[in-house]
Write a protein that holds these residues in place. Structure first.
Motif, mmCIF file in Angstrom:
data_model
loop_
_atom_site.group_PDB
_atom_site.id
_atom_site.type_symbol
_atom_site.label_atom_id
_atom_site.label_comp_id
_atom_site.label_asym_id
_atom_site.label_seq_id
_atom_site.Cartn_x
_atom_site.Cartn_y
_atom_site.Cartn_z
ATOM 1 N N TYR B 160 0.811 -1.208 0.000
ATOM 2 C CA TYR B 160 0.000 0.000 0.000
ATOM 3 C C TYR B 160 0.848 1.263 0.000
ATOM 4 N N GLU B 161 2.150 1.069 0.134
ATOM 5 C CA GLU B 161 2.989 2.225 0.354
ATOM 6 C C GLU B 161 2.859 3.279 -0.741
ATOM 7 N N GLU B 162 2.774 4.497 -0.310
ATOM 8 C CA GLU B 162 2.751 5.662 -1.176
ATOM 9 C C GLU B 162 1.640 5.592 -2.212
ATOM 10 N N ASP B 164 -1.250 6.382 -1.593
ATOM 11 C CA ASP B 164 -2.159 7.484 -1.364
ATOM 12 C C ASP B 164 -1.575 8.794 -1.816
ATOM 13 N N ILE B 166 -1.337 11.591 -0.498
ATOM 14 C CA ILE B 166 -1.379 12.530 0.621
ATOM 15 C C ILE B 166 -0.283 13.560 0.476
ATOM 16 N N GLU B 167 -0.609 14.769 0.887
ATOM 17 C CA GLU B 167 0.294 15.890 0.709
ATOM 18 C C GLU B 167 1.121 16.087 1.963
ATOM 19 N N ILE B 168 2.388 16.381 1.817
ATOM 20 C CA ILE B 168 3.134 16.726 3.031
ATOM 21 C C ILE B 168 3.756 18.119 2.972
ATOM 22 N N ASP B 169 3.673 18.821 1.891
ATOM 23 C CA ASP B 169 4.175 20.185 1.822
ATOM 24 C C ASP B 169 5.627 20.280 2.296
ATOM 25 N N PRO B 170 6.561 19.755 1.517
ATOM 26 C CA PRO B 170 7.952 19.654 1.972
ATOM 27 C C PRO B 170 8.593 20.994 2.331
ATOM 28 N N GLY B 171 8.039 22.092 1.836
ATOM 29 C CA GLY B 171 8.622 23.402 2.130
ATOM 30 C C GLY B 171 8.595 23.742 3.607
ATOM 31 N N THR B 172 7.498 23.447 4.267
ATOM 32 C CA THR B 172 7.363 23.863 5.661
ATOM 33 C C THR B 172 7.418 22.700 6.649
ATOM 34 N N TYR B 173 7.398 21.480 6.129
ATOM 35 C CA TYR B 173 7.521 20.290 6.973
ATOM 36 C C TYR B 173 8.997 20.111 7.267
ATOM 37 N N LEU B 174 9.335 20.004 8.489
ATOM 38 C CA LEU B 174 10.729 19.664 8.786
ATOM 39 C C LEU B 174 10.825 18.155 8.733
#
Lengths: 338, 308
Positions: B160-162, B164, B166-174
Motif C-alpha cells: 500500500y505504500e505511497e 495514497d 497525501i500531501e506533506i508540503d515539503p517546504g514547511t515540513y521539517l
C-alpha cells in the motif's frame, strides 16, 4: 544551521504520536462489547505537554482515558479531568474500520480536510480564542484486527497552510533575547501559569512584557485589549512539544493561521515554551519573529485553506502497526502462565 | 513466568486480600510505608518534581485503600540515551568500578553501585528465579518493537505504500534527519510508574519502554536498560496492577531493607529523615538499577531535619 538570521522559510517539526498499550486494550473491549460493527467515527482525546528535556520531543499521547468508558465499567471519576499540567487535552476523532480493505480505502485527504475545516471554523467564529485547545486537533484512522491482536493505524495533525509560507526573520533561545530581569520575571510568570489548575493545560497564550520589564501571561483573547497599549511588548506563546534548537513545533502553524486570519498581522513575535524537569527553561524555549504575507482574502475566505499533517512513519507515507498478541491473546497468555 | 514466581504471586495476592493495609508508621524502623504515608510522599514528589503526576488508571483495577485519583504515580517520555548494558561493559573494560551516581555521590549507595559487592546482597533475596534471557543475545537485535516478530501475521504494508495521494508540503515540513546518528537510534523513552505494593508495604517501580519512533518495546528489551546486576534477578516482567499488559518491574522484596539502610545512614549523620521525602530517597536508590534512564528526582533541598 539555518534559521538563525536572514530570511528563510519557517519550517515546523511535525507532531509525533505515541499510543499507550491501554488505548488498544480499551478500544478492543469497546469494539467487542459496545460498538460491534458500527464504524461511525468517535470523539477521542489526545494529550500532550511542553517539551521537558533538551534531547527528546514530547508526543501527542493516547491513553485508555482517551476513549469513552466501556459501559461495563462504572466510575465516579470523569473520563478526562482538566487541569493536569502533564496532560493538555487535544480533541481528536477516530475512524476505526471493520476491515483492512476499508482502512486502506478511506479518503485520507478528505478526512484531513474535514478536520481542518473544524479548526478554520473555530478560528472564524472565535471559539479558538475561548478554548485554545481546539486549535490543535488530530485524526486517527485504524483497523483493529481482533483475531490476530494487531492494530493498523495512522495519525494526522491537520495544519492550515499559509500560502505563501511564513518566513523566519530570527529565532533564538529566549535566554539570549531577554535581559536577566525580564527572564526572571517571565520564568516566574510561566511557573505560576503552569502550576495553576485553571491555566496549566491552556496550550496557547499571550506573553505581555510591560514598560517596567514585568512579564505576565495572558489568555490569547486578551490580545485585542493589549495590542493598543504601545509600551507593551507582546509575544504569542504556545506549549512546544519539540526539542529542536532551530525549529518550532507543529502547534505554531494553526496559531499563525489564527493570527493571520483574525488580526491580519504582517510580523509575528512568537515564543516556543519548553521546560526542563517541569519548570520553565528559557535556554531551551525559543523566541522568533515570522513574517506573514496574508494569503489573498484570508479574512473573508469562506472555503477552508489547504491543510497538511499526515504523520510519516520513518520518513515514509505508510501506516504503523502494533501487535499485542503477547498481552491480549488468551491462548498465549495461558501458555506464558503455565 | 516461572512456576515459583506464579506461586509467590498467588500467595501474595491472597495475603493482600485478607490483611488490611498498613496504618501504623514503621518508616524509620523497617523502611516501609503506610498507605497514607505513600500518598503524602507522592504528593510531595508531584509538587517538587512536576513531571510526575498521580493517575487513577483502569477503573476495574482500582485499589479501594488508595484515593481513586491517586492510585499510582507516573512520569512519561523520560529519555534513555544509552543502554545500561553497554555503559557497564565500557566501565568494566576500562577497569573501573561502576559508579552509578556521579552527582553528589557521597557513597551511601555504594553497595548498590558496585557489581562486585553483590554477592552478599544476593544471598538475602527470596528465591525468585531469574528470567531466562540469553546472555549472548545481541543487544542490537532488530525486532525491537512489539509486532516485530510474527511478520507473517501482518499484511504486507509495502503493497500500500505511497499509494495514497497525501500531501506533506515539503517546504514547511521539517523532515526528520535520517537516523544515521547512532545516538538517535539508541534514544529510547520510558514511562515510569510507581505503585504501592501492599504486601511489601513499599513503593514499586514499573517501566514501559518505547523505541526511537515511540513504538512499544518488548518487555525483554527493557532489560538492556537495567543495570546488569539486576536485570535477571530483581527486575522481572509482570502484570501491572493498574495498567494492561506486561511491564518490567523492580521487585520490591528488598526495598524495605534497602530503605532502612539508607535511613540508618542518614540518621547516623544526624539527619532525621522525613517520611514525605521517602520517594526522593527511593528514586535515588532506583537510579542504581536503571542508571541511564533520566527521570527526575531533584534533591536540591534538605532530606529532613538535622537533629543537632
Amino acid at each position: 544551521m539555518e534559521g538563525n538570521s536572514g530570511k528563510s522559510i519557517l519550517q515546523f517539526a511535525p507532531f509525533q504520536s505515541s499510543v499507550d498499550e491501554g488505548f488498544w486494550h480499551r478500544l478492543s473491549s469497546l469494539k467487542l462489547n459496545k460498538f460491534g460493527i458500527d464504524d461511525s467515527p468517535i470523539l477521542i482525546t489526545g494529550f500532550y505537554a511542553p517539551c521537558s528535556h533538551s534531547q527528546v520531543s514530547n508526543h501527542l499521547t493516547l491513553l485508555a482515558e482517551s476513549l469513552p468508558l466501556d459501559s461495563s465499567e462504572e466510575s465516579s471519576v470523569p473520563a478526562v479531568s482538566r487541569g493536569n499540567r502533564n496532560r493538555c487535552s487535544v480533541p481528536g476523532i477516530l475512524y476505526n474500520t471493520n476491515t483492512v480493505e476499508s482502512f486502506h480505502a478511506l479518503d485520507k485527504q478528505g478526512l484531513l480536510k474535514a478536520e481542518a475545516k473544524k479548526i478554520w471554523e473555530d478560528i472564524q467564529n472565535g471559539k479558538a480564542l475561548e478554548d485554545t485547545a481546539v486549535l490543535s486537533r488530530f485524526l486517527l484512522i485504524s483497523f483493529a484486527d481482533l483475531k490476530k491482536w494487531s492494530f493498523h493505524y495512522w495519525f494526522a495533525f491537520p495544519a492550515l497552510v499559509l500560502d505563501p509560507p511564513a518566513t523566519l526573520v530570527n529565532l533564538k533561545p529566549a535566554s539570549q533575547v531577554f535581559s536577566v530581569e525580564v527572564a526572571e520575571s517571565l520564568s516566574a510568570a510561566f511557573n505560576d501559569w503552569r502550576s495553576s489548575s485553571l491555566t496549566a493545560d491552556v496550550p496557547f497564550f499571550l506573553v505581555v512584557i510591560d514598560s517596567n520589564l514585568h512579564a505576565t501571561i495572558k489568555h490569547l483573547k486578551d490580545w485585542e485589549t493589549y495590542q493598543s497599549a504601545a509600551d507593551h511588548k507582546l509575544l504569542f506563546g504556545f506549549y512546544d512539544p519539540c526539542h529542536l534548537p532551530n525549529n518550532p513545533g507543529w502547534p505554531l502553524r494553526n496559531l499563525l493561521a489564527l493570527i493571520c486570519s483574525r488580526w491580519d498581522l504582517k510580523s509575528v513575535r512568537f515564543l516556543c515554551y519548553r521546560e526542563t524537569r517541569g519548570f520553565a527553561d528559557l535556554g531551551l524555549s525559543l523566541v522568533g519573529e515570522a513574517q506573514i504575507t496574508a494569503p489573498q482574502g484570508w479574512g473573508t475566505l469562506h472555503s477552508t485553506p489547504n491543510a497538511v499533517g499526515w504523520e510519516l512513519n520513518k520518513g515514509r507515507k505508510v501506516p504503523r502497526c502494533i501487535s499485542l498478541a503477547k498481552s491480549m491473546d488468551p491462548t498465549r497468555l495461558a501458555v506464558s502462565a503455565a | 513466568m516461572v512456576l515459583s514466581q506464579r506461586l509467590h504471586e498467588a500467595f501474595k495476592g491472597t495475603v493482600e486480600k485478607i490483611t488490611g493495609p498498613r496504618t501504623v508508621s514503621a518508616f524509620k524502623e523497617k523502611g516501609v510505608l503506610s498507605v497514607s504515608e505513600f500518598v503524602t510522599a507522592g504528593d510531595n514528589l508531584v509538587s517538587k518534581c512536576p513531571t510526575w503526576s498521580w493517575e487513577s488508571g483502569e477503573p476495574s483495577k482500582r485499589k479501594p485503600y488508595l484515593p481513586s485519583e491517586k492510585q499510582y504515580l507516573i512520569t512519561r517520555n523520560v529519555p534513555c540515551l544509552r543502554r545500561a548494558a553497554f555503559v557497564e561493559e565500557e566501565y568494566e573494560a576500562a577497569g573501573m568500578e561502576v559508579l552509578i551516581d556521579n552527582e553528589d555521590n557521597d557513597g551511601w549507595l555504594a553497595t548498590h553501585g558496585k557489581p562486585k559487592d553483590r554477592s552478599s546482597e544476593e544471598e538475602n533475596f527470596p528465591s525468585i528465579e531469574s528470567l531466562e534471557i540469553n546472555k549472548n543475545k545481541s543487544v542490537k537485535s532488530s525486532p525491537s518493537q512489539v509486532g516485530g516478530e510474527d511478520e507473517d501475521d501482518i499484511p504486507d504494508m509495502a503493497d500500500y505504500e505511497e499509494a495514497d495521494n497525501i500531501e506533506i508540503d515539503p517546504g514547511t515540513y521539517l523532515v526528520a534527519h535520517e537516523p544515521d546518528d547512532d545516538n538517535i537510534l539508541r534514544t529510547r523513552t520510558y514511562d515510569i510508574s510507581i505503585t504501592y505494593d501492599k504486601y511489601y508495604q513499599t513503593p514499586r517501580v514499573w517501566l514501559t519502554g518505547y523505541d526511537e519512533s515511540r513504538m512499544l518495546l518488548q518487555a525483554e528489551l527493557v532489560l538492556e536498560d537495567v543495570s546488569q546486576d539486576h536485570a535477571r534477578k530483581t527486575v522481572t516482567i509482570e502484570d501491572h496492577p493498574h495498567l494492561p499488559g506486561k511491564h518490567a518491574s523492580v521487585h520490591p522484596c528488598r526495598h524495605g531493607a534497602v530503605m532502612k539502610k539508607i535511613i540508618d545512614v542518614l540518621m547516623s549523620r544526624g539527619v532525621e529523615p522525613e517520611v514525605d521525602k521517602y520517594l526522593f530517597l527511593f528514586l535515588k536508590f532506583v537510579a542504581s538499577v536503571i542508571p541511564t534512564i533520566e527521570y527526575d528526582y531533584t534533591m536540591d533541598f534538605d532530606l529532613g531535619s538535622t537533629s543537632n
